[in-house]
Design an enzyme around this catalytic site. Structure first.
Site, PDB file in Angstrom:
ATOM      1  N   GLU A   1       0.842  -1.216   0.000  1.00  0.00           N
ATOM      2  CA  GLU A   1       0.000   0.000   0.000  1.00  0.00           C
ATOM      3  C   GLU A   1       0.862   1.245   0.000  1.00  0.00           C
ATOM      4  OE1 GLU A   1      -1.802  -0.348   3.816  1.00  0.00           O
ATOM      5  OE2 GLU A   1      -2.997  -2.085   3.285  1.00  0.00           O
ATOM      6  N   PRO A   2       1.702   1.416  -0.998  1.00  0.00           N
ATOM      7  CA  PRO A   2       2.561   2.596  -0.991  1.00  0.00           C
ATOM      8  C   PRO A   2       1.783   3.858  -1.368  1.00  0.00           C
ATOM      9  CG  PRO A   2       2.905   1.340  -2.994  1.00  0.00           C
ATOM     10  CD  PRO A   2       1.867   0.602  -2.215  1.00  0.00           C
TER      11      PRO A   2
ATOM     12  N   TYR B   1       0.994  13.828   0.693  1.00  0.00           N
ATOM     13  CA  TYR B   1       0.616  14.446   1.973  1.00  0.00           C
ATOM     14  C   TYR B   1       0.836  15.955   1.968  1.00  0.00           C
ATOM     15  CZ  TYR B   1       0.875   9.530   3.140  1.00  0.00           C
ATOM     16  OH  TYR B   1       0.702   8.185   3.123  1.00  0.00           O
TER      17      TYR B   1
ATOM     18  N   ARG C   1       3.507  20.201   6.009  1.00  0.00           N
ATOM     19  CA  ARG C   1       4.490  19.258   6.552  1.00  0.00           C
ATOM     20  C   ARG C   1       5.628  19.918   7.332  1.00  0.00           C
ATOM     21  NH1 ARG C   1       7.205  15.890   4.350  1.00  0.00           N
ATOM     22  NH2 ARG C   1       6.705  14.109   5.647  1.00  0.00           N
TER      23      ARG C   1
ATOM     24  N   CYS D   1      -1.220  33.847   9.670  1.00  0.00           N
ATOM     25  CA  CYS D   1      -0.927  34.479  10.966  1.00  0.00           C
ATOM     26  C   CYS D   1      -0.517  33.468  12.025  1.00  0.00           C
ATOM     27  CB  CYS D   1      -2.163  35.218  11.443  1.00  0.00           C
ATOM     28  SG  CYS D   1      -2.813  36.254  10.166  1.00  0.00           S
TER      29      CYS D   1
ATOM     30  N   ARG E   1       3.445   7.546  -0.532  1.00  0.00           N
ATOM     31  CA  ARG E   1       4.544   8.490  -0.763  1.00  0.00           C
ATOM     32  C   ARG E   1       5.517   8.014  -1.853  1.00  0.00           C
ATOM     33  NH1 ARG E   1       6.178  11.598   3.796  1.00  0.00           N
ATOM     34  NH2 ARG E   1       5.350   9.900   5.065  1.00  0.00           N
TER      35      ARG E   1
HETATM   36  N1  LLP Z   1      -1.165   1.913   4.653  1.00  0.00           N
HETATM   37  C1  LLP Z   1      -1.567   2.383   5.838  1.00  0.00           C
HETATM   38  C2  LLP Z   1      -2.379   1.535   6.699  1.00  0.00           C
HETATM   39  C3  LLP Z   1      -1.209   3.679   6.246  1.00  0.00           C
HETATM   40  O1  LLP Z   1      -1.602   4.123   7.427  1.00  0.00           O
HETATM   41  C4  LLP Z   1      -0.423   4.488   5.386  1.00  0.00           C
HETATM   42  C5  LLP Z   1      -0.048   5.850   5.765  1.00  0.00           C
HETATM   43  C6  LLP Z   1      -0.035   3.965   4.146  1.00  0.00           C
HETATM   44  C7  LLP Z   1      -0.417   2.672   3.812  1.00  0.00           C
HETATM   45  C8  LLP Z   1       0.782   4.723   3.172  1.00  0.00           C
HETATM   46  O2  LLP Z   1       2.028   5.065   3.696  1.00  0.00           O
HETATM   47  P1  LLP Z   1       3.184   5.656   2.750  1.00  0.00           P
HETATM   48  O3  LLP Z   1       3.560   4.580   1.758  1.00  0.00           O
HETATM   49  O4  LLP Z   1       2.644   6.845   2.076  1.00  0.00           O
HETATM   50  O5  LLP Z   1       4.271   5.975   3.686  1.00  0.00           O
HETATM   51  N2  LLP Z   1       1.006  12.766   6.809  1.00  0.00           N
HETATM   52  C9  LLP Z   1       2.244  12.059   7.028  1.00  0.00           C
HETATM   53  C10 LLP Z   1       2.167  10.615   6.601  1.00  0.00           C
HETATM   54  C11 LLP Z   1       1.060   9.841   7.270  1.00  0.00           C
HETATM   55  C12 LLP Z   1       0.992   8.420   6.806  1.00  0.00           C
HETATM   56  C13 LLP Z   1      -0.235   7.754   7.277  1.00  0.00           C
HETATM   57  N3  LLP Z   1      -0.404   6.397   6.858  1.00  0.00           N
HETATM   58  C14 LLP Z   1       3.367  12.811   6.312  1.00  0.00           C
HETATM   59  O6  LLP Z   1       3.107  13.855   5.736  1.00  0.00           O
HETATM   60  O7  LLP Z   1       4.507  12.382   6.368  1.00  0.00           O
END
Ligand code: LLP
Length: 401
Positions: free
Chosen positions: A259-260, A356, A298, A327, A262
């Site tokens: 589940e990528p 994100y 971020r 502000c 980012r």
């Molecule tokens: N699967 C699940 C269950 C998750 O909770 C997440 C991300 C992903 C997949 C995807 O993760 P990724 O491959 O994108 O790392 N707002 C934060 C990141 C929060 C991630 C939440 N869950 C940021 O800006 O770094």
């Protein structure tokens, strides 16, 4: 080469720009790494939920990992078939569960025993069988920012191995539940492989134990979390990632799911903003731009680093904070960075802004959400209009007394 000047003239600033060809490369690289086994990449829609981004990935063959029924609806709208959609998240409302079961998605990822009971009630009411998977919390430190670490018992996510086992037995014995998968996700922006491998080993052992109980899971979901380059991080290579997972599965005949978010979209994105002016307070220099923390939170939220470039300017470099008009003292994109002298209307590019960033934006300070643009095959096209003042007040205007 991206012509940021031309894009700013066509679409205005602030602006998000996503290179779809880069997203394609990322998707293909990951798919290729897992080639030796059955696999399904379910894009984590929360990273960037623009319908055109989701459709682009769906057209490449990706499924979707959704964390709200809104995201499930986006996946459907983007043409992703129900059998490639999964629904995760630590808290789901009854209405959301009902709709997910009705829409016959691939599976619902459960994160607690209480949730299992709610899904069973909903499935029974609909006279349907809900396919489920259970998110195991392997209690392994992913070594990332504490706000995006999710695989420790101290985090709210998933259930421990023993609870998971009990839940699988319950599900097997239920007429309305079909346990088809298992899931773990230990955190985001991961740059170390070992915690992922260790988690996978623990979860694969559970799958083997469940087999003995005649519970045969088809889907082995390794979550998301692959890190990207914001600064000079050493990254996990897709090939090494896949091999590490394979090494834990040996004889298990499962479809690997990941589940990528980012990794697929992060580095494809740029946030383009314009210099309004500069000022100094004492000896402190500020570059004030037209983008702000409501557009890209971020840095303010996680103290995250995003590389910043001033377009076509190199001279008179000195330290400055790059800040927005909101502000709040937390409204900054970078602090104390070396940056050339800028003038009104110079363009500033904030990199690795595909994940994100837009999805976490808000209307704070009554600032409209910015436009989004896709680049593909050398062409650019608008994929979301800039929000107007009327858009922002549409749901409240009628109530003024
Ligand atoms: N699967 C699940 C269950 C998750 O909770 C997440 C991300 C992903 C997949 C995807 O993760 P990724 O491959 O994108 O790392 N707002 C934060 C990141 C929060 C991630 C939440 N869950 C940021 O800006 O770094």
């Amino acid at each position: 080469m991206i012509n940021f000047q031309a894009l700013s003239e066509t679409y205005g600033t602030p602006l998000y720009i996503y290179n779809f060809d880069h997203i394609t490369e990322r998707y293909n690289a990951l798919k290729e790494a897992f080639r030796a086994k059955k696999s399904l990449i379910c894009y984590a829609v929360k990273a960037n939920s623009n319908l055109s981004v989701v459709k682009h990935l769906g057209d490449l063959g990706a499924g979707c990992d959704c964390v709200s029924i809104g995201e499930v609806q986006r996946a459907f709208l983007a043409g992703v078939p129900s059998y490639k959609i999964i629904f995760s998240g630590v808290g789901k409302k009854d209405e959301e569960l009902k709709e997910a079961i009705e829409k016959d998605i691939l599976m619902i990822n459960l994160e607690s025993e209480a949730e299992l009971a709610r899904v069973e009630i909903q499935a029974k009411a609909l006279g349907k069988v809900a396919r489920i998977s259970i998110r195991v919390n392997p209690n392994i430190d992913p070594k990332t920012h504490p706000y995006i670490s999710t695989g420790l018992s101290s985090n709210k996510f998933g259930v421990d191995i023993e609870d998971a086992k009990r839940m699988y037995i319950k599900a097997k014995n239920s007429e309305f539940l079909d346990p088809v998968g298992i899931h773990f996700h230990i955190g985001s922006q991961l740059t170390e492989l070992e915690p992922i491998r260790e988690s996978s080993e623990l979860v694969a052992d559970l799958v083997r134990n469940l087999k003995v109980l005649d519970i045969n899971l088809k889907f082995f979901d390794i979550g998301g979390g692959l890190g990207i380059k914001y600064k000079n991080e050493e990254l996990i290579k897709p090939y090494d990632y896949a091999q590490a997972i394979f090494s834990t599965l040996t004889t298990l005949d499962v479809t690997i799911m990941c589940e990528p978010g980012r990794f697929l979209v992060g580095e494809s994105g740029y946030f383009l903003t314009k210099v309004l002016y500069e000022k100094t307070n004492g000896d402190k220099r500020f570059v004030i731009v037209d983008g702000a923390m409501n557009d890209l939170i971020r840095p303010a939220l996680y103290n995250a680093y995003h590389q910043i470039e001033v377009l076509e300017k190199e001279d008179n470099i000195s330290l400055a904070d790059v800040v927005g008009p909101v502000c709040e003292s937390g409204d900054f994109f970078a602090k104390d960075i070396e940056i050339p002298a800028t003038e009104h209307n110079d363009l500033i590019i904030i990199k690795a802004a595909g994940a994100y960033c837009y999805t976490m934006s808000s209307n704070y300070n009554t600032r409209g959400k910015v436009a989004e643009v896709a680049l593909e095959d050398g062409k650019d096209r608008l994929i979301r209009k800039r929000e107007t003042f009327d858009d922002m007040i549409a749901l409240e205007k009628e109530f003024i007394q």
